[in-house]
Scaffold this active site. Structure first.
Site, PDB file in Angstrom:
ATOM      1  N   TYR A  90       0.950  -1.327  -0.029  1.00  0.00           N
ATOM      2  CA  TYR A  90      -0.063  -0.054   0.169  1.00  0.00           C
ATOM      3  C   TYR A  90       0.808   1.315   0.134  1.00  0.00           C
ATOM      4  CZ  TYR A  90      -3.889  -3.075   0.971  1.00  0.00           C
ATOM      5  OH  TYR A  90      -4.775  -3.972   0.921  1.00  0.00           O
ATOM      6  N   SER A 517     -10.685 -12.637  -4.872  1.00  0.00           N
ATOM      7  CA  SER A 517     -10.779 -12.606  -3.291  1.00  0.00           C
ATOM      8  C   SER A 517     -12.090 -12.963  -3.130  1.00  0.00           C
ATOM      9  CB  SER A 517     -10.678 -11.050  -2.595  1.00  0.00           C
ATOM     10  OG  SER A 517     -10.904 -11.169  -1.149  1.00  0.00           O
TER      11      SER A 517
END
Length: 607
Positions: A90, A517
């Site tokens: 990130y 996911s």
């Protein structure tokens, strides 16, 4: 990601009692890495990679030293990979947060008769947020336990306590995840309400009293009226947070030179969350279009500026009934967003709205509009993001996870094979695939990667019932975090970067063309996100009893991808897989009758 059990109330509240994340054996990781990549690269490239890996892992090689240093780091830290992973995943990423990083949860569509209805819903939602925060403040959330594989293991709860106490601060080279710490005399808690691209401070605690739902509704009415005043409208500053991270850091630095801007930024950065009161988006409210509204707000000419993407939780309430949550992903994983959202929706359904007129409401101070001194010109950037995103939210209605379970298969493994099958059908090749796997059974655990594009997946029939790939990941034995740790240790030692990390195979292994996911929910809502590479797909799936929700995203400017084509192939593959299962079951029944019924298989293996 594994399904979690929230019914068990007892367990460790302190994450320090959980075991530390292990460092996998070096040779095990290197062997698994080669196995994962052999069928994804050419034979010539694999021969080169194998030689590089063998040199790296040889006795006395650089891998041995880096492994020793990594084990020393494990002894000194709560979680040896956490900071490395957070920065790599990130904080070092310079791409804009909307579409590229921030996932969203799309709530069921609401029906509002007028603006007052929407404000009542928002007041009720805020009331639920404050109830949930009370649980967090008292650290009273029930500890979660793993279900399925390794069931009963307590899970780290620390991610929940970052929901309303974190902020992602943009930086020129690297962002910072700021944790807000309380002091002896904290300032009154507040949220920020965004309305018509303006930002307002809504204190939820006044004179040491938490505002009730009636007070909240009254304050929201005041904010809506203030936002209607066109003469006082200011530039859509929220658009700045949708820019690339370096560009936003530069703009924020310029803003900070003025005291008015510093005050406004401070109020936003320290707030509990945002509530975004959106204007109608003016399009058909299909699942796909509602997903797009959550992901980017429809652009600068709609609700794109009615956001502040650095804040972890933004609750969107649209006048047309488009509602949900936009999440800044760095403080916590999707399952935390799911459980918070489920709590709020169940709270609102089970706790009737408590709007009662009281004499005291007129005594509340008016919410404060935040002011700015600048004239940003970033509309063009967000507009390109909006045009480029190709989203397809699709409900597969032919069967769901109950059918898959009856075939004695893992729904997640089955759906991962379906995604591999669909991509192969569209492109004629397998690709590096990311599937998040929770490692919350360890202290400060976040996720590692189940590399579901296995050689067995290409063989297809064998992989339909193969769950082995996910077990190493959730037990801390996956390869991605380990290789990342070795790479970062080498950088910290200021040694020459080992060739294994500059090899074409390693670089390709981290280009996740298929980013997937599983985000299961127990209430009617779904999650979606954008692709992680320009020529890739984001594929989020939510298996329900009799249907499966898929949210597939890609970028229109890529000639290699098309969300609608992928979804069509996915439907065909799922139907073919069911047909194969049915034919296998039918073929097995005559044999069972001849043998006098089915017999248990050796070693607990699956049919």
């Amino acid at each position: 990601m594994p399904v979690l059990d929230r019914e068990q109330p007892k367990g460790p509240k302190d994450s320090n009692v959980l075991p530390k994340l292990p460092v996998p054996p070096l040779q095990q990781t290197l062997d698994t890495y080669l196995k994962c990549m052999e069928h994804l690269v050419s034979k010539e490239q694999f021969r080169k990679t194998k030689a590089i890996v063998e040199k790296f892992g040889a006795p006395g090689g650089s891998g041995e030293l880096l492994q020793k240093k990594l084990q020393e780091r494990r002894d000194k830290t709560d979680n040896w990979v956490y900071d490395y992973w957070l920065e790599d995943m990130y904080l070092n990423n310079r791409l804009a947060l909307p579409v590229n990083s921030s996932p969203v949860m799309v709530f069921p569509k609401q029906t509002f008769r007028d603006r007052a209805d929407a404000l009542r819903f928002a007041a009720h939602l805020i009331s639920g947020v404050l109830e949930y925060k009370t649980l967090l403040d008292g650290r009273d959330l029930p500890v979660e336990y793993a279900r399925g594989q390794l069931a009963g293991t307590p899970l780290c709860m620390e991610q929940y306590y970052r929901l309303f106490s974190s902020y992602r601060l943009p930086g020129l080279k690297k962002d910072t995840l700021v944790a807000q710490k309380s002091c002896v005399m904290p300032e009154p808690e507040h949220i920020i309400v965004a309305c018509k691209n303006q930002f307002f401070v809504l204190d939820v605690v006044i004179n040491f009293r938490r505002l009730n739902e009636t007070d909240l509704f009254t304050q929201l009415e005041k904010i809506a009226k203030m936002a209607d005043n066109a003469e006082e409208r200011l530039p859509p500053i929220g658009l700045l947070t949708s820019d690339g991270r370096t560009q936003w850091a530069e703009a924020r630095s310029a803003l900070m030179k003025d005291s008015t801007n510093r005050d406004s930024l401070d109020m936003i950065e320290r707030c509990l969350c945002l509530v975004c009161l959106d204007d109608p988006c003016g399009v058909e409210l299909s699942d796909t279009n509602r997903s797009l509204q959550m992901l980017h707000g429809g652009g600068h000419n709609k609700n794109g500026g009615n956001r502040w993407y650095d804040k972890p939780m933004q609750f969107v309430v649209g006048l047309d009934g488009v509602c949900g949550v936009v999440c800044e992903h760095s403080p916590f994983e999707g399952i935390v967003l799911v459980h918070c959202s489920e709590y709020l929706l169940k709270y609102m359904k089970g706790s009737p709205s408590k709007l009662v007129r009281a004499a005291s409401v007129s005594e509340l101070p008016a919410p404060r509009r935040l002011h700015w001194k600048c004239s940003p010109e970033v509309q063009g950037f967000l507009a390109s993001l909006v045009r480029n995103l190709d989203m397809d939210a699709y409900k597969f209605k032919f069967y769901g996870k109950e059918y898959i379970k009856k075939q004695k298969m893992s729904p997640d493994a089955y759906l991962q094979v379906a995604l591999q099958f669909a991509f192969y059908r569209c492109n004629g090749r397998p690709v590096s695939t990311y599937e998040s796997a929770s490692i919350r059974r360890f202290r400060e655990g976040r996720v590692d990667n189940i590399r579901s594009a296995t050689a067995e997946a290409l063989a297809f029939v064998k992989s339909m019932t193969d769950e082995k790939s996910s077990v190493p990941a959730i037990t801390g034995m996956a390869i991605d975090n380990h290789l990342l740790g070795l790479r970062e240790i080498a950088q910290e030692m200021k040694t020459e970067k080992p060739e294994i990390f500059t090899d074409e195979t390693y670089l390709m292994s981290n280009q996740f063309i298929l980013s997937t996911s599983q985000v299961p929910t127990t209430v009617e809502m779904f999650c979606c996100y954008g692709p992680v590479v320009p020529n890739g797909y984001g594929a989020c799936y939510n298996p329900q009893a009799d249907h499966i929700i898929f949210c597939v995203s890609s970028f229109r400017e890529s000639t290699e991808t098309c969300s609608a084509v992928f979804v069509k192939a996915l439907e065909e593959c799922l139907l073919e897989m069911k047909d194969l299962c049915n034919r296998c079951s039918a073929a097995a029944k005559p044999n069972e009758r001849k043998q006098g019924g089915s017999q248990p298989m050796k070693n607990g293996s699956k049919p």
